[in-house]
Design a protein around this motif. Structure first.
Motif, PDB file in Angstrom:
ATOM      1  N   UNK A 303      11.405 -29.993 -17.650  1.00  0.00           N
ATOM      2  CA  UNK A 303      11.645 -28.935 -16.583  1.00  0.00           C
ATOM      3  C   UNK A 303      11.941 -29.533 -15.109  1.00  0.00           C
ATOM      4  N   UNK A 304      11.418 -30.535 -14.986  1.00  0.00           N
ATOM      5  CA  UNK A 304      11.631 -31.066 -13.704  1.00  0.00           C
ATOM      6  C   UNK A 304      13.258 -31.629 -13.440  1.00  0.00           C
ATOM      7  N   UNK A 305      13.951 -32.207 -14.706  1.00  0.00           N
ATOM      8  CA  UNK A 305      14.909 -32.825 -14.335  1.00  0.00           C
ATOM      9  C   UNK A 305      16.013 -31.476 -14.646  1.00  0.00           C
ATOM     10  N   UNK A 306      15.704 -30.464 -15.099  1.00  0.00           N
ATOM     11  CA  UNK A 306      16.672 -29.433 -15.447  1.00  0.00           C
ATOM     12  C   UNK A 306      16.915 -28.715 -13.654  1.00  0.00           C
ATOM     13  N   UNK A 307      15.709 -28.559 -13.004  1.00  0.00           N
ATOM     14  CA  UNK A 307      15.651 -27.791 -11.915  1.00  0.00           C
ATOM     15  C   UNK A 307      16.256 -28.736 -10.804  1.00  0.00           C
ATOM     16  N   UNK A 308      16.070 -30.143 -10.691  1.00  0.00           N
ATOM     17  CA  UNK A 308      16.408 -31.267  -9.775  1.00  0.00           C
ATOM     18  C   UNK A 308      17.957 -31.304 -10.121  1.00  0.00           C
ATOM     19  N   UNK A 309      18.681 -31.301 -11.410  1.00  0.00           N
ATOM     20  CA  UNK A 309      19.726 -31.700 -11.612  1.00  0.00           C
ATOM     21  C   UNK A 309      20.552 -30.343 -10.970  1.00  0.00           C
ATOM     22  N   UNK A 310      20.110 -29.254 -11.216  1.00  0.00           N
ATOM     23  CA  UNK A 310      21.054 -27.807 -10.695  1.00  0.00           C
ATOM     24  C   UNK A 310      21.019 -28.120  -9.232  1.00  0.00           C
ATOM     25  N   UNK A 312      20.796 -30.811  -7.119  1.00  0.00           N
ATOM     26  CA  UNK A 312      21.603 -31.796  -6.706  1.00  0.00           C
ATOM     27  C   UNK A 312      23.175 -31.340  -7.005  1.00  0.00           C
ATOM     28  N   UNK A 313      23.548 -30.752  -8.012  1.00  0.00           N
ATOM     29  CA  UNK A 313      24.842 -30.375  -8.400  1.00  0.00           C
ATOM     30  C   UNK A 313      25.295 -29.356  -7.605  1.00  0.00           C
ATOM     31  N   UNK A 314      24.424 -28.477  -7.005  1.00  0.00           N
ATOM     32  CA  UNK A 314      24.842 -27.294  -6.122  1.00  0.00           C
ATOM     33  C   UNK A 314      24.858 -27.581  -4.848  1.00  0.00           C
ATOM     34  N   UNK A 315      23.906 -28.617  -4.401  1.00  0.00           N
ATOM     35  CA  UNK A 315      23.819 -29.154  -2.887  1.00  0.00           C
ATOM     36  C   UNK A 315      24.008 -27.960  -1.957  1.00  0.00           C
ATOM     37  N   UNK A 316      24.816 -28.007  -1.011  1.00  0.00           N
ATOM     38  CA  UNK A 316      25.039 -27.001  -0.067  1.00  0.00           C
ATOM     39  C   UNK A 316      26.395 -26.173  -0.359  1.00  0.00           C
ATOM     40  N   UNK A 317      26.864 -26.254  -1.558  1.00  0.00           N
ATOM     41  CA  UNK A 317      27.950 -25.517  -2.104  1.00  0.00           C
ATOM     42  C   UNK A 317      27.679 -24.022  -1.823  1.00  0.00           C
ATOM     43  N   UNK A 318      26.423 -23.490  -2.366  1.00  0.00           N
ATOM     44  CA  UNK A 318      25.979 -22.272  -2.273  1.00  0.00           C
ATOM     45  C   UNK A 318      24.476 -21.973  -2.655  1.00  0.00           C
ATOM     46  N   UNK A 319      24.231 -21.018  -2.804  1.00  0.00           N
ATOM     47  CA  UNK A 319      22.797 -20.592  -3.242  1.00  0.00           C
ATOM     48  C   UNK A 319      22.500 -20.000  -4.674  1.00  0.00           C
ATOM     49  N   UNK A 320      21.808 -20.866  -5.303  1.00  0.00           N
ATOM     50  CA  UNK A 320      21.547 -20.192  -6.709  1.00  0.00           C
ATOM     51  C   UNK A 320      20.396 -19.290  -6.599  1.00  0.00           C
ATOM     52  N   UNK A 321      20.179 -18.486  -7.694  1.00  0.00           N
ATOM     53  CA  UNK A 321      19.036 -17.453  -7.626  1.00  0.00           C
ATOM     54  C   UNK A 321      18.161 -18.362  -8.757  1.00  0.00           C
ATOM     55  N   UNK A 322      16.868 -18.468  -8.100  1.00  0.00           N
ATOM     56  CA  UNK A 322      15.981 -19.364  -8.899  1.00  0.00           C
ATOM     57  C   UNK A 322      14.927 -18.402  -9.770  1.00  0.00           C
ATOM     58  N   UNK A 323      14.571 -18.717 -10.998  1.00  0.00           N
ATOM     59  CA  UNK A 323      13.735 -17.980 -11.832  1.00  0.00           C
ATOM     60  C   UNK A 323      12.699 -18.721 -12.637  1.00  0.00           C
ATOM     61  N   UNK A 324      11.538 -18.325 -13.113  1.00  0.00           N
ATOM     62  CA  UNK A 324      10.972 -18.853 -14.140  1.00  0.00           C
ATOM     63  C   UNK A 324      10.864 -17.966 -15.549  1.00  0.00           C
ATOM     64  N   UNK A 325      11.409 -16.768 -15.245  1.00  0.00           N
ATOM     65  CA  UNK A 325      11.419 -15.911 -16.288  1.00  0.00           C
ATOM     66  C   UNK A 325      12.318 -14.401 -16.185  1.00  0.00           C
ATOM     67  N   UNK A 326      12.702 -13.763 -17.195  1.00  0.00           N
ATOM     68  CA  UNK A 326      13.443 -12.373 -16.790  1.00  0.00           C
ATOM     69  C   UNK A 326      13.196 -11.703 -18.188  1.00  0.00           C
ATOM     70  N   UNK A 327      14.041 -10.790 -18.042  1.00  0.00           N
ATOM     71  CA  UNK A 327      13.909  -9.768 -19.519  1.00  0.00           C
ATOM     72  C   UNK A 327      14.358 -10.274 -20.467  1.00  0.00           C
ATOM     73  N   UNK A 328      15.071 -11.372 -20.682  1.00  0.00           N
ATOM     74  CA  UNK A 328      15.576 -11.942 -21.434  1.00  0.00           C
ATOM     75  C   UNK A 328      14.845 -13.098 -22.130  1.00  0.00           C
ATOM     76  N   UNK A 329      13.786 -13.622 -21.623  1.00  0.00           N
ATOM     77  CA  UNK A 329      12.998 -14.763 -21.868  1.00  0.00           C
ATOM     78  C   UNK A 329      11.496 -14.377 -21.792  1.00  0.00           C
TER      79      UNK A 329
END
Length: 559
Positions: A303-310, A312-329
């Motif tokens: 879990x840590x590596x997944x969110x950290x990699x995202x 680090x990859x995104x940096x200040x390019x833009x804004x991710x929408x962060x979740x731990x769940x939704x209607x499909x999970x």
């Protein structure tokens, strides 16, 4: 990035069918949402994403739209929708709707006309083809199982569906179809919605001409995502859509984007990107391989590596929408926390780990009270068509019925679709009528009423997180601040800094039941600490180290 109205906001997803039932028919509705707006405002929510409420036969819970210009009567009507938009605006809140335009329902007028004349004008709104040398145009497998090709009765033709056979794909290569879609989108924006969550949008661009790929199962078919890896040119469609719709209204748009390439990130969510934001699905993909029976158990390190990699990859390019769940999970607390460690403390730890990442925090209904997965007694108790397909795949792979049912308990989308647990009263306070899907039996233990005035509840912790996120003293750092991993190599420690100018905010989460000690550099050791958030009443700091108890989460300033 320039300041936009949606930056720094907190978003909340509503699955209308299971949120709140105002008319007592066992199905959530728009009146139910209106009745809960003050609750959401008090929680700290700014943006409300409402899953589909358009007219639909509900084969795929509203993601099969038969009329984009009307509301499904089970949820209400256009007048009620207008009132919801107006009531939200009175509270300085924004409504965004689901935009489902990769496909429609087979009951949509366009498709009905296409079936009457597959070679006519409306036939070109869809992908219609014939067999060649006795073979279907390609061997792609739909997301819900089986071939993407469905025969058109009375003809030798077939239509394509990436999802259910009653969800025919719209042909985005047809400019007339695209203009019809833009017209509909602008109609909703004119009515006052603030934007869209955009469903399955990567799928609108197909790799043409149709071709086979190496099969990945004994059925001779291949996962449709294989095609998407080679599809090129989606940016042209998305830019056209943005110019024709979004940018005219300064709309907020968040894309459901699974298959974008890292090189395309700036095109999708950069300063002039196709969308305002896109969901970070990296944690949702943790441990997923093929069928459910092949999935791995998610660990804290995964879990840590997944969110950290995202991040680090995104940096200040833009804004991710962060979740731990939704209607499909399934429910995030049941997926990312070991069952033996599930508690209010660990739920708060998971919440803290994701909420202060750079991006827009999204909360899914019931997440703020720590709702968990539901053990449906039998496969017949499930409603989700995807669950039925995955269950069959598990049986075909040699799983027993008991094993396949246990996998459904773990991974089914219906885990997140049970009614919101408002109280310990009958039907969890969701409805006066038996709900359309079973209520999780744990509602007497987990419900809002019992947490509302409990300062140590999961709900109270979410309110504290949102209040901290919006605190003027820290808001710029938690919104725009750079993300830096902290002691990333330390096992089961999810820790990171948010830096903005001279201000640093440190998030420390011990994601295990055993205590562990974190050491600091001489610079960090001498910093002035102020505890901003703590899911326990303990702060065990001694010089250059701090000992975190099991699943302790701390947010501190260290200036």
């Amino acid at each position: 990035m320039k300041q936009k109205w949606w930056i720094g906001k907190v978003a909340y997803q509503i699955w209308p069918k299971s949120f709140a039932d105002a008319n007592g028919d066992g199905i959530g509705d728009l009146e139910g949402i209106i009745g809960k707006l003050d609750y959401l405002k008090d929680l700290g929510v700014d943006i409300i994403w409402i899953s589909p409420v358009y007219r639909s036969p509900l084969v795929d819970q509203g993601y099969d739209i038969s009329d984009y210009y009307d509301i499904n009567p089970v949820f209400g009507d256009l007048e009620t929708m207008d009132r919801l938009i107006a009531e939200a605006k009175k509270r300085d809140m924004y409504i965004i709707m689901d935009l489902v335009v990769n496909h429609c329902s087979d009951e949509h007028e366009w498709f009905q006309k296409a079936m009457k004349d597959p070679d006519g004008e409306y036939g070109k709104y869809f992908y219609i083809a014939e067999k060649k040398d006795g073979k279907l145009p390609c061997n792609w497998r739909s997301y819900f199982g089986g071939s993407v090709w469905e025969p058109i009765p009375g003809t030798d033709k077939y239509y394509l569906h990436s999802f259910h056979r009653k969800q025919p794909d719209l042909n985005w290569e047809n400019p007339k179809l695209r203009q019809e879609i833009y017209k509909m989108m602008n109609w909703w924006l004119e009515r006052g919605i603030a934007g869209f969550r955009i469903d399955a949008i990567i799928n609108i661009k197909k790799k043409l001409p149709f071709q086979d790929y190496e099969p990945d199962r004994d059925d001779g078919l291949v996962y449709i995502g294989r095609m998407l890896e080679e599809a090129e040119g989606i940016g042209e469609f998305l830019e056209e859509m943005k110019h024709e719709t979004f940018e005219k209204y300064d709309a907020f748009t968040v894309g459901e984007v699974f298959n974008d390439k890292e090189s395309e990130l700036r095109e999708f969510i950069g300063e002039n990107g196709h969308f305002s934001s896109k969901f970070d699905f990296a944690p949702e993909m943790c441990g997923k391989h093929g069928g459910w029976y092949e999935h791995e158990t998610v660990t804290a390190e995964m879990y840590k590596n997944a969110i950290f990699d995202s991040q680090m990859t995104t940096g200040e390019i833009g804004f991710l929408s962060n979740i731990i769940e939704n209607h499909d999970e399934p429910r995030g607390v049941s997926r990312f926390i070991p069952a033996e460690d599930l508690s209010d403390t660990s739920k708060k730890a998971l919440a803290c780990a994701y909420f202060f990442l750079r991006g827009i925090p999204f909360i899914y209904q019931g997440q703020e009270i720590g709702m968990e997965n539901c053990d449906f007694p039998d496969i017949s108790d499930y409603d989700d068509i995807s669950t039925m397909d995955e269950y069959r795949v598990c049986l075909d792979a040699g799983c027993t019925k008991e094993e396949a049912l246990n996998l459904a308990h773990t991974f089914s989308r219906d885990n997140a679709r049970t009614p919101v647990q408002w109280s310990d009263e009958e039907n969890a306070g969701f409805s006066s009528h038996t709900p359309w899907i079973m209520v999780n039996p744990d509602y007497q233990r987990i419900n809002l009423k019992s947490q509302l005035h409990d300062p140590d509840s999961v709900y109270a912790f979410y309110k504290k997180m949102i209040a901290l996120y919006k605190d003027p003293q820290y808001h710029d750092t938690l919104t725009f601040g750079r993300f830096h991993p902290f002691e990333r190599e330390q096992k089961n420690l999810i820790a990171y800094e948010r830096k903005n100018g001279d201000q640093t905010i440190l998030v420390l989460v011990n994601f295990q039941k055993e205590p562990q000690t974190v050491r600091f550099s001489s610079k960090d050791q001498n910093a002035e600490w102020k505890v901003l958030l703590n899911n326990t009443d303990i702060v065990d700091r001694n010089g250059d180290q701090i000992t975190l108890c099991g699943y302790q989460a701390l947010v501190v300033t260290c200036d």
